[in-house]
Design an enzyme around this catalytic site. Structure first.
Site, mmCIF file in Angstrom:
data_model
loop_
_atom_site.group_PDB
_atom_site.id
_atom_site.type_symbol
_atom_site.label_atom_id
_atom_site.label_comp_id
_atom_site.label_asym_id
_atom_site.label_seq_id
_atom_site.Cartn_x
_atom_site.Cartn_y
_atom_site.Cartn_z
ATOM 1 N N TRP A 193 0.859 -1.169 0.000
ATOM 2 C CA TRP A 193 0.000 0.000 0.000
ATOM 3 C C TRP A 193 0.900 1.224 0.000
ATOM 4 O O TRP A 193 2.112 1.099 0.210
ATOM 5 C CB TRP A 193 -0.975 -0.020 1.170
ATOM 6 C CG TRP A 193 -0.512 0.443 2.525
ATOM 7 C CD1 TRP A 193 -0.755 1.653 3.089
ATOM 8 C CD2 TRP A 193 0.218 -0.316 3.495
ATOM 9 N NE1 TRP A 193 -0.221 1.684 4.361
ATOM 10 C CE2 TRP A 193 0.384 0.505 4.634
ATOM 11 C CE3 TRP A 193 0.774 -1.595 3.515
ATOM 12 C CZ2 TRP A 193 1.068 0.081 5.779
ATOM 13 C CZ3 TRP A 193 1.449 -2.027 4.647
ATOM 14 C CH2 TRP A 193 1.583 -1.190 5.767
ATOM 15 N N ASP A 220 5.540 -4.691 3.420
ATOM 16 C CA ASP A 220 5.626 -5.587 4.573
ATOM 17 C C ASP A 220 6.851 -6.481 4.442
ATOM 18 O O ASP A 220 7.224 -6.876 3.343
ATOM 19 C CB ASP A 220 4.377 -6.485 4.639
ATOM 20 C CG ASP A 220 3.133 -5.729 5.097
ATOM 21 O OD1 ASP A 220 3.281 -4.622 5.643
ATOM 22 O OD2 ASP A 220 2.027 -6.261 4.908
#
Lengths: 181, 396
Positions: A109, A128
């Site tokens: 994101w 991540d």
């Protein structure tokens, strides 16, 4: 485990497109585009240039007004304007570095954060790091321009560990992609 | 399992064979057979069963790293049991009350190995696993009820998937098998749409409706009605079954209602703040106001037509901040009729569907509080109740 292979997907798309498009038709379309170019409205671009983004304190979010550029182990670090999770900087990694044994997700994101030193906005990819248990250090949840799952690229709750060996969430990095204006 | 009587016989036999040195202890053995003067009788181990889902029960997810969904009786504040739910799972309750469905993802070697996505079916009274229905994929995200919804008759299960393509997996819960995947680009937050299929909110500000999801799965989009990036609608919508109406709240506090159907009709929004006598909240920085927010910011009691919204003071883009007050909105009258102050900020709210509703709220420390739905009075406080999303049977 089935992995997301961006190369393969792009290759497939390009091949499909190539299969449908002849060289002559491509040249013809390019020609039309070149001829029609002056007709394309330039106004929005000119307007965008004319309207410089307002970086006054009144125009900044609460996060941007108190953001700092010194310590990337604090939730107030400027690039963390939309981060959610454990900071990899506190887990043996760094601002764009996954801790040993974990693996960065190729997709993420994004956030648009303002650097308080120069007042400019930058596009930040919150990738991540995956494949180890949750680091649990320096937990932050900043929400500037963060939305819901129908706009997934702007949602910070999703586990973005796609295309990695393991989908276990470990921590989050904030990789600078480039200027946002 | 070894029975106690067999074990007792073994002890007595062993003592009888032990010789004179153990006479003192052996003399005790026959006494075990006699009636205990205090009425303490020998016991057998057994396993409890519980009632089918009750209107006054709350279902509270453990949280990010705590598996299981605990069931609490709102009236007594006591735990009834735990439904086995793994990390990042979603739960749906069979409207007939026979099953709990858990949509979940596990790996063959713990955090690695073969990924397995499934709907695990649990008997609602024994809480034992009945079967597993394999599905191709699902989204891995926490804190949402809208990623697994059922059709009103309980026949179909709709499971949201993000791989990272956006889609919905359709499961036939009667035949207990996966049916098909419906691609739904740019949309999420599944909304029940009885007799039609389901609907969803989309990033272009529209609502998409999927008709006959298990068959042709035709997708239509209504007109754009909200600003998905500038003033998003919380996915945590409410749904009124009797009125077949969905109720949405946006980050600034705009309230929309949508009459569901083949072409859902969305009303013009009104401001939650205005309904409480304040100026409407805005998206501009430095404008401090009451905003809706938290992880699960709204719950709805259909009997009274009241929406319970967690509110906090802050600026725009503070939509995950925990709530300091509950604003009770009479949706039809467009009026905030009560404001219930909270002792500490909470992240999730749910309300029972009873005429005298109970509220359950929890905070990040897993502390759960059961409140009177009228007065906000604290009726029960449960330590380590669970820090995750809260559901009720036949809930909003």
């Amino acid at each position: 485990m089935k992995k997301f292979d961006a190369d393969a997907v792009c290759e497939k798309l390009l091949r499909k497109q190539a299969g449908r498009t002849s060289r002559r038709s491509l040249i013809s379309r390019l020609g039309i585009a070149l001829v029609a170019a002056p007709v394309f409205p330039l106004l929005p671009v000119s307007r965008a240039e004319a309207a410089k983004p307002d970086r006054s304190p009144e125009a900044k979010t609460a996060f941007a007004r108190s953001a700092q550029t010194e310590d990337d182990t604090e939730c107030t670090y400027w690039r963390y304007c939309a981060i959610d999770g454990a900071l990899c900087s506190c887990c043996g990694g760094g601002i764009h570095t996954c801790p040993a044994g974990s693996e960065p997700s190729p997709v993420s994101w994004v956030g648009t954060c303002i650097n308080p030193d120069n007042g400019k906005a930058y596009l930040i990819a919150y990738r991540d790091c995956c494949g180890k248990p949750m680091c649990n250090q320096c937990l932050c949840d900043n929400t500037d321009r963060e939305t819901q799952l129908y706009t997934p690229q702007l949602n910070n709750d999703i586990i973005w560990c796609f295309g990695t060996q393991s989908m276990q969430y470990h921590c989050s990095t904030a990789v600078l992609v480039g200027g946002a204006e | 399992m070894k029975s106690y009587s067999g074990f007792r016989f073994g002890v007595v036999a062993a003592l009888a064979l032990s010789g004179p040195a153990l006479y003192g202890i052996a003399a005790f053995a026959p006494a075990a057979n006699a009636k205990d003067p205090n009425g303490l009788e020998p016991e057998e181990s057994d396993t409890a069963t519980i009632e089918a889902p009750q209107a006054g029960w709350f279902y509270v997810r453990g949280g990010w790293e705590v598996d299981g969904t605990a069931i609490y009786d709102g009236k007594s504040g006591k735990m009834k049991g735990i439904v086995a739910s793994s990390q990042l799972s979603d739960m749906a309750i069979d409207p007939a009350g026979k099953y709990y469905y858990i949509s979940e993802t596990i790996w063959s070697k713990g955090n690695r190995g073969t990924r397995q996505d499934m709907v695990s079916v649990y008997d609602s009274q024994t809480l034992k696993l009945v079967t597993e229905i394999p599905i191709p994929s699902r989204i891995l995200v926490d804190e949402r009820k809208q990623n697994f919804v059922l059709s009103a008759d309980g026949r179909w299960g709709f499971i949201y998937s993000f791989s990272p393509a956006q889609a919905v997996n359709v499961v036939d819960l009667a035949k207990r098998k996966f049916v098909k995947t419906v691609e739904l680009p740019g949309c999420a937050a599944l909304i029940p749409n009885p007799g039609v299929g389901f609907s969803a909110l989309c990033s272009d500000g529209t609502m998409a409706t999927v008709t006959d999801p298990a068959g042709k799965a035709a997708i239509t989009h209504g007109p754009a009605f909200f600003a998905a990036s500038d003033d998003p609608i919380f996915e945590n919508f409410a749904y009124d079954k009797a009125k077949n109406t969905a109720i949405f709240v946006s980050y600034t506090g705009l309230v929309y209602t949508a009459k569901m159907g083949a072409s859902p009709e969305v009303s013009a929004p009104f401001s939650l703040q205005e309904a409480a006598g304040y100026a409407p909240a805005v998206t501009k920085p430095l404008s401090v106001a009451w905003y809706p927010g938290s992880r699960q910011p709204a719950a709805y009691n259909a009997a009274s037509g009241e929406l319970f919204v967690l509110m906090h003071m802050g600026e725009y883009w503070s939509h995950k901040a925990f709530g300091d007050e509950i604003w009770v909105l009479d949706v039809a009258a467009r009026k905030v009729v009560r404001r219930l102050a909270l002792k500490e900020p909470v992240g999730h709210i749910e309300v029972t569907q009873q005429a005298e509703p109970l509220i359950f709220v929890n905070d990040e420390k897993s502390e759960g509080m059961i409140l009177d739905g009228r007065t906000g009075e604290e009726l029960h406080r449960i330590e380590t109740a669970g820090s995750g999303v809260i559901s009720v049977a036949s809930g909003s």
